[in-house]
Write a protein that holds these residues in place. Sequence first.
Motif, PDB file in Angstrom:
ATOM      1  N   UNK A 239       0.830  -1.727   0.152  1.00  0.00           N
ATOM      2  CA  UNK A 239       0.134  -0.120   0.016  1.00  0.00           C
ATOM      3  C   UNK A 239       0.605   1.573  -0.011  1.00  0.00           C
ATOM      4  N   UNK A 240       0.484   1.900  -1.293  1.00  0.00           N
ATOM      5  CA  UNK A 240       1.386   3.269  -1.163  1.00  0.00           C
ATOM      6  C   UNK A 240       0.827   4.459  -0.372  1.00  0.00           C
ATOM      7  N   UNK A 241       1.344   5.837  -0.843  1.00  0.00           N
ATOM      8  CA  UNK A 241       0.895   6.837  -0.197  1.00  0.00           C
ATOM      9  C   UNK A 241      -0.982   7.173  -0.912  1.00  0.00           C
ATOM     10  N   UNK A 242      -1.183   7.676   0.010  1.00  0.00           N
ATOM     11  CA  UNK A 242      -2.945   7.921  -0.332  1.00  0.00           C
ATOM     12  C   UNK A 242      -2.118   9.689  -1.648  1.00  0.00           C
ATOM     13  N   UNK A 243      -3.234   8.665  -3.421  1.00  0.00           N
ATOM     14  CA  UNK A 243      -2.789  10.019  -4.381  1.00  0.00           C
ATOM     15  C   UNK A 243      -1.602   9.199  -4.760  1.00  0.00           C
ATOM     16  N   UNK A 244      -0.689   8.039  -5.160  1.00  0.00           N
ATOM     17  CA  UNK A 244       0.731   7.701  -5.248  1.00  0.00           C
ATOM     18  C   UNK A 244       0.019   6.977  -6.485  1.00  0.00           C
ATOM     19  N   UNK A 245       0.567   6.928  -7.849  1.00  0.00           N
ATOM     20  CA  UNK A 245       0.111   6.121  -8.873  1.00  0.00           C
ATOM     21  C   UNK A 245      -0.240   4.264  -8.886  1.00  0.00           C
ATOM     22  N   UNK A 246      -1.244   3.769  -9.283  1.00  0.00           N
ATOM     23  CA  UNK A 246      -1.851   2.912  -9.215  1.00  0.00           C
ATOM     24  C   UNK A 246      -0.264   1.975 -10.751  1.00  0.00           C
ATOM     25  N   UNK A 247      -0.211   0.841 -10.204  1.00  0.00           N
ATOM     26  CA  UNK A 247       1.624   0.198 -10.454  1.00  0.00           C
ATOM     27  C   UNK A 247       1.319  -1.743  -9.716  1.00  0.00           C
ATOM     28  N   UNK A 248       0.641  -2.146 -11.207  1.00  0.00           N
ATOM     29  CA  UNK A 248       0.174  -3.667 -10.984  1.00  0.00           C
ATOM     30  C   UNK A 248       0.875  -4.727 -11.884  1.00  0.00           C
ATOM     31  N   UNK A 249       1.665  -5.650 -11.157  1.00  0.00           N
ATOM     32  CA  UNK A 249       2.621  -5.740 -12.168  1.00  0.00           C
ATOM     33  C   UNK A 249       2.348  -7.998 -11.744  1.00  0.00           C
ATOM     34  N   UNK A 250       2.285  -8.824 -12.990  1.00  0.00           N
ATOM     35  CA  UNK A 250       1.772 -10.021 -12.755  1.00  0.00           C
ATOM     36  C   UNK A 250       2.877 -10.683 -13.593  1.00  0.00           C
ATOM     37  N   UNK A 251       3.214 -11.469 -12.919  1.00  0.00           N
ATOM     38  CA  UNK A 251       4.641 -12.921 -13.614  1.00  0.00           C
ATOM     39  C   UNK A 251       4.245 -14.178 -13.061  1.00  0.00           C
ATOM     40  N   UNK A 252       4.476 -15.560 -14.353  1.00  0.00           N
ATOM     41  CA  UNK A 252       4.067 -16.338 -13.450  1.00  0.00           C
ATOM     42  C   UNK A 252       5.235 -17.291 -13.797  1.00  0.00           C
ATOM     43  N   UNK A 253       5.453 -18.476 -13.031  1.00  0.00           N
ATOM     44  CA  UNK A 253       6.751 -19.764 -13.172  1.00  0.00           C
ATOM     45  C   UNK A 253       5.220 -21.278 -13.365  1.00  0.00           C
TER      46      UNK A 253
END
Length: 540
Positions: A239-253
């Motif tokens: 969880x980042x600071x309020x108002x910061x950008x969303x960044x989600x990455x998926x990787x799989x093995x």
Amino acid sequence: MTLLRRTFLGFSGVALVSSTVLHGQDAISFESRFEEIRKDPAFIHSLFGVAIYSLDRKQLIYSWNGETLMDGASTTKVVAVGAGMALLGPDYRFRTPVYRTGPIRSGVLQGDLILVGRGDANLSSRVRDRDSLIHVDEDHSYGGYDAVPLPGNPVQPLVDLARQVAAAGIKRIEGRVIVDASLFPEGTREVGSGATISPITVNDNMIDLVVHPGQPGAPAQITASLRVPYIGFDNQIRTSATGSPLMIRLSEKRAPDGNIRVTLSGQIPAGAKPYLQPYFVASPSRFATALFTQELSRAGIALQMPASADDTGAGAELKRFYTPENRVAEFVSPPFSEDAKVILKVSHNLHATLIPFITGSLVAGKPELAETRGPEARGFTLARKFIASRGLDLSGAVHSHGNGSSLFSPKFLATYLAAMTEMPFFAKFRDGLPVFGKDGTLGDALPNSPATGRIVAKTGTSAEPDLLNDGYMLKAKGLAGYTTTPSGERVAFAVLLNRVPIDARVGDGVAMREKVRTIGGNTVARIAEAINLYPIRSPR
């Protein structure tokens, strides 16, 4: 390429004076309104295309770059759906059967149980009853802050099938549980959402991962709509600071035993709404096998052989068991016209992409198609024959994907829509389109517009990163549908806008989507609004 969710919000551009203020002034014409919009400095490098066809006079009454091939994005789903309705019929129902390969003795199936995929895209909780499907304006397959998992049990049709198997007297299965996905090849990713194409589609071949923020610095929480034994998730999202950008990455093995570990990393800002992140499975047939096996167990059926990665597909030797006497269950879909609503109103990429595969598999087999390669190509051959039979000029169409990502001239789209009005299924085709300011991807178009409820049209959006300028390029925004002019003349129209720079940093998908909505979406919506509100003075 990324095809994005198509909605519209307010935009107060320099040239985009509210039509609500101008409505009723006799000096305003469609041409002057369109020129006002077109000359906005934001569009100095952009390309507009407009074609308006009178359904009453049966002729083109306005054209601006009407013959120019342009990126139509998802507006072109009207072509896939129209061809699908013509080839399958609007009342066509998909049948998903389950067969046994051996006898049932004292409650024991001495053989295999086979679930056969026949192209139904709605083995999900979309099924409301035998004749209708539900849809939500923000479809879960696009993900985002406003998307939520479909209401209800995402595998309800499999639950129904498992109960039918139990009702057929089967209490234990000595053989395997197999999913037959041989109707057409499985494994290609469709270019819009990235979902995997297959004859078997359970919950849109995805797992809904909903990310919930915590306190700044704390781990985020993730809930999954479905669990299968061979797919595990590792959460590394903070969880980042309020108002910061969303960044989600998926990787799989992938492990040697076939199991999959998916790692989610990145950040979600504190105080944000939960964010839905789709995870699209690579093998829908394996996914369906695992889910169906679980539902058979829940229905009280004992399984002697656990599901494995090999229990997918079916050889020709098994198809001899596909007889009425061996059928122990069957799920029958609502009519195809209901799936047309899902495709058109929420712009569902996977469902639209499936149409040529399905028509090429279920309608093909005619001599003239014998030399055509693959079911998708056969489907497009059938679509081409249908379009040509309506007398349309195919030189204005380049079509390679059912969901869009192709080139069309505005004139072709407008005349195609006009041709649809002559088809016996037109009412159902029209009912599938989003309604301006009311539902689907036009649900939030131009709030308080005088045109609310008076335009039905298919939206389209295509955008991609501009790495050189650390921004995005809106490749295409469009609307294609029906309305009336101030004189009451019924028209079909196509409005396309290509090549608009978007000032949002690469990676900030939330900001990019917002600007796509407020700049591109509002622009084509105002042009369509102007067709409804203002007289068209010049003939061409």
